[in-house]
Write a protein that holds these residues in place. Structure first.
Motif, PDB file in Angstrom:
ATOM      1  N   SER A 136      16.658 124.369  22.099  1.00 15.32           N
ATOM      2  CA  SER A 136      17.415 123.226  21.570  1.00 15.32           C
ATOM      3  C   SER A 136      17.823 123.450  20.122  1.00 15.32           C
ATOM      4  O   SER A 136      18.896 123.007  19.698  1.00 15.32           O
ATOM      5  N   MET A 137      16.986 124.149  19.361  1.00 17.73           N
ATOM      6  CA  MET A 137      17.303 124.423  17.952  1.00 17.73           C
ATOM      7  C   MET A 137      18.581 125.253  17.844  1.00 17.73           C
ATOM      8  O   MET A 137      19.501 124.933  17.088  1.00 17.73           O
ATOM      9  N   ILE A 138      18.662 126.335  18.632  1.00 11.64           N
ATOM     10  CA  ILE A 138      19.836 127.213  18.565  1.00 11.64           C
ATOM     11  C   ILE A 138      21.063 126.523  19.154  1.00 11.64           C
ATOM     12  O   ILE A 138      22.166 126.611  18.598  1.00 11.64           O
ATOM     13  N   ALA A 139      20.881 125.800  20.250  1.00 13.90           N
ATOM     14  CA  ALA A 139      22.015 125.077  20.850  1.00 13.90           C
ATOM     15  C   ALA A 139      22.594 124.058  19.867  1.00 13.90           C
ATOM     16  O   ALA A 139      23.824 123.954  19.702  1.00 13.90           O
ATOM     17  N   LYS A 140      21.722 123.317  19.190  1.00 15.49           N
ATOM     18  CA  LYS A 140      22.181 122.298  18.235  1.00 15.49           C
ATOM     19  C   LYS A 140      22.867 122.945  17.031  1.00 15.49           C
ATOM     20  O   LYS A 140      23.912 122.487  16.575  1.00 15.49           O
ATOM     21  N   LYS A 141      22.285 124.038  16.552  1.00 17.56           N
ATOM     22  CA  LYS A 141      22.837 124.711  15.367  1.00 17.56           C
ATOM     23  C   LYS A 141      24.267 125.176  15.597  1.00 17.56           C
ATOM     24  O   LYS A 141      25.120 125.081  14.714  1.00 17.56           O
ATOM     25  N   TYR A 142      24.545 125.691  16.804  1.00 15.21           N
ATOM     26  CA  TYR A 142      25.873 126.252  17.083  1.00 15.21           C
ATOM     27  C   TYR A 142      26.714 125.351  17.986  1.00 15.21           C
ATOM     28  O   TYR A 142      27.745 125.772  18.499  1.00 15.21           O
ATOM     29  N   LYS A 143      26.242 124.074  18.166  1.00 12.31           N
ATOM     30  CA  LYS A 143      27.000 123.074  18.943  1.00 12.31           C
ATOM     31  C   LYS A 143      27.337 123.575  20.352  1.00 12.31           C
ATOM     32  O   LYS A 143      28.478 123.507  20.809  1.00 12.31           O
ATOM     33  N   LEU A 144      26.310 124.085  21.031  1.00 12.47           N
ATOM     34  CA  LEU A 144      26.468 124.607  22.384  1.00 12.47           C
ATOM     35  C   LEU A 144      25.814 123.668  23.396  1.00 12.47           C
ATOM     36  O   LEU A 144      24.839 122.977  23.075  1.00 12.47           O
ATOM     37  N   ILE A 145      26.347 123.647  24.613  1.00 13.78           N
ATOM     38  CA  ILE A 145      25.689 122.921  25.702  1.00 13.78           C
ATOM     39  C   ILE A 145      24.379 123.644  25.999  1.00 13.78           C
ATOM     40  O   ILE A 145      24.361 124.858  26.203  1.00 13.78           O
ATOM     41  N   ASN A 146      23.291 122.896  26.020  1.00 15.22           N
ATOM     42  CA  ASN A 146      21.944 123.468  26.134  1.00 15.22           C
ATOM     43  C   ASN A 146      21.469 123.387  27.581  1.00 15.22           C
ATOM     44  O   ASN A 146      21.152 122.309  28.081  1.00 15.22           O
ATOM     45  N   VAL A 147      21.442 124.544  28.256  1.00 17.76           N
ATOM     46  CA  VAL A 147      21.015 124.607  29.654  1.00 17.76           C
ATOM     47  C   VAL A 147      19.695 125.369  29.734  1.00 17.76           C
ATOM     48  O   VAL A 147      19.595 126.509  29.285  1.00 17.76           O
ATOM     49  N   SER A 148      18.688 124.716  30.297  1.00 18.30           N
ATOM     50  CA  SER A 148      17.374 125.349  30.474  1.00 18.30           C
ATOM     51  C   SER A 148      17.307 125.911  31.888  1.00 18.30           C
ATOM     52  O   SER A 148      17.581 125.204  32.858  1.00 18.30           O
ATOM     53  N   PHE A 149      16.946 127.192  32.000  1.00 16.45           N
ATOM     54  CA  PHE A 149      16.885 127.838  33.314  1.00 16.45           C
ATOM     55  C   PHE A 149      15.430 128.069  33.701  1.00 16.45           C
ATOM     56  O   PHE A 149      14.707 128.816  33.043  1.00 16.45           O
ATOM     57  N   TRP A 150      15.014 127.403  34.781  1.00 18.31           N
ATOM     58  CA  TRP A 150      13.634 127.474  35.262  1.00 18.31           C
ATOM     59  C   TRP A 150      13.593 128.397  36.474  1.00 18.31           C
ATOM     60  O   TRP A 150      14.226 128.137  37.490  1.00 18.31           O
TER      61      TRP A 150
END
Length: 473
Positions: A136-150
């Motif tokens: 979430s830190m990197i996604a927020k920093k670069y304004k990216l959609i944050n997808v978690s892959f389980w």
């Protein structure tokens, strides 16, 4: 399905956890997205890349070269995990995991920043393994959609997601953890503490280890994900997925493993593979037991020797994959003296093989497995019943799914001590008894569920399409 739902081409970064069992489904997710028109930048660590190309020397610089020749726009990058390539990560597990926890993110951050600033089409999505603590830190920093892959079953994700309930009820994180039935986790009817992941088991007293710290941080971070993708099939874990969906958008898009021609063009093995086909061709249908404990988990020499003696006593044909580091990088020959001489013609011991090629061979009739999720899905796909011997982490919970819920396997041993007699007895139950026939019928029914999932109106195809629409809006 159409290439895009907008005129703008989507560009996603995919970052798997630096272990082979996580890399494999991530590669297949990459090829699936690229096949419908996504641009993908796939990021491996330098070490994972080094091991894959050492074992598969055809594509020394880019494991996706052949896939790209097929028309897929998959770019490839590598990043340092903080250690030299020659560092023994297996022998120094905790030190390596501290690096994954504290150091890898800085290298990923720098690389993602460079890609965001320079790539065409512009990066808009980051798909990263749930076990990373910085998604979430990197996604927020670069304004990216944050997808978690389980990459594991929804059941395991759900248990970690509700870790606070296990704590508050005293089944985890107490001085003396409760050992009675767990019946309060939403989406899970009941389970025994022995079926929890190894890091949550009642015997665990120290919850300050590096793996525990990774788990705690990762499962706080996942709650900030925009979407969660799971390598499972909705019909296999319906209630669990419905429960998770109440909290965040969850898409079950499994099974993700090499069943298509493009998938097979990407090297993912970190060991040189022995070709077992000729040996198998000489064997009768269904008479061979395949044995593998996966790419990561370790076990003891005593356990391997008990299994070896049980195999000898059972008299069945077998292929046994024994990684060079399965006990330790310092113990390269853990089998009993004279074992290999006694099995000539009946058994084959290799350091690694193409598991899908072995499981799909008509001579194979059973799989003695550590219960890694990739292995379970592949075994179901080829209708091979399972003999379960979990070693680590999610494998204990996966065993519950296989034996208790889906009823497509049996336990290698019911007691904590592995005995030669019980190993031999359960091998014969699986390979030659009526139990084996019953399990084969059950696993064929589950296989139909997996096959249906990716048909035109199947659940995984619908979920995949909905996820694509969501990230392209």
């Amino acid at each position: 399905m159409s290439q895009n739902h907008t005129n703008k081409k989507s560009h996603a970064i995919i970052i798997p956890y630096p272990l082979q069992g996580h890399v494999i489904p991530s590669v297949h997710l990459a090829t699936k997205l690229a096949s419908i028109g996504f641009t993908i930048t796939f990021i491996n660590t330098n070490f994972i890349h080094h091991e894959i190309t050492k074992a598969n020397p055809t594509n020394q610089t880019d494991i996706f070269a052949e896939a790209r020749d097929s028309g897929l726009d998959i770019r490839y990058a590598t990043v340092s995990d903080g250690f030299p390539v020659g560092f023994d990560r297996s022998l120094n597990h905790d030190q390596f995991m501290e690096g994954v926890l504290h150091v890898l993110s800085a290298h990923v951050d720098e690389l993602v920043g460079n890609l965001v600033n320079s790539s065409e089409p512009k990066v808009s999505i980051i798909i990263s393994d749930t076990f990373f603590v910085w998604n979430s830190m990197i996604a927020k920093k670069y304004k990216l959609i944050n997808v978690s892959f389980w990459t594991e079953p929804a059941l395991v994700l759900n248990i970690y997601y509700h870790l606070d309930l296990l704590r508050s009820h005293g089944h985890f994180g107490s001085k003396e953890n409760r050992k009675d039935t767990i019946d309060y986790i939403p989406g899970v009817e009941t389970m025994q503490p022995k079926d929890l992941m190894s890091y949550l088991q009642p015997t665990i007293q120290d919850t300050s280890t590096v793996v525990h710290r990774i788990i705690f941080k990762a499962f706080e971070d996942i709650k900030h994900a925009d979407y969660i993708l799971i390598n499972t099939v909705q019909e296999l874990e319906k209630n669990t997925i419905l429960t998770l969906n109440k909290n965040q958008p969850i898409f079950a898009i499994g099974p993700l493993f090499p069943i298509g021609p493009i998938d097979n063009k990407v090297a993912t093995s970190m060991w040189v593979e022995s070709d077992c086909t000729k040996w198998l061709d000489d064997k009768d249908i269904g008479c061979v037991l395949y044995i593998s404990f996966g790419s990561y988990a370790h076990t003891s020499k005593d356990i391997l020797q008990a299994i070896a003696h049980g195999l000898l006593a059972s008299q069945v044909h077998f292929i046994w994959v024994i990684r060079p580091d399965i006990v330790s990088s310092a113990d390269l020959d853990p089998l009993p003296d004279g074992f290999k001489e006694k099995i000539v013609g009946r058994g084959l011991v290799v350091t690694w093989c193409d598991q899908v090629k072995v499981l799909s061979h008509q001579a194979v009739g059973g799989f003695l497995t550590h219960c890694g999720w990739n292995s379970i899905l592949e075994s179901i796909w080829w209708s091979i019943p399972l003999l379960c011997f979990p070693l680590l982490t999610d494998q204990f919970t996966n065993r519950k799914l296989v034996v208790d819920d889906l009823k497509i396997g049996i336990n290698l041993c019911d007691d904590e001590v592995v005995s030669e007699a019980e190993v031999a007895k359960n091998i014969l139950r699986l390979m030659k008894g009526s139990m084996g026939e019953e399990l084969r019928g059950g696993i064929r029914r589950v296989k139909n569920v997996l096959e249906s999932a990716w048909e035109k109106d199947g659940s995984s195809q619908r979920n995949f399409d909905e996820f694509v629409r969501s990230v392209q809006l």
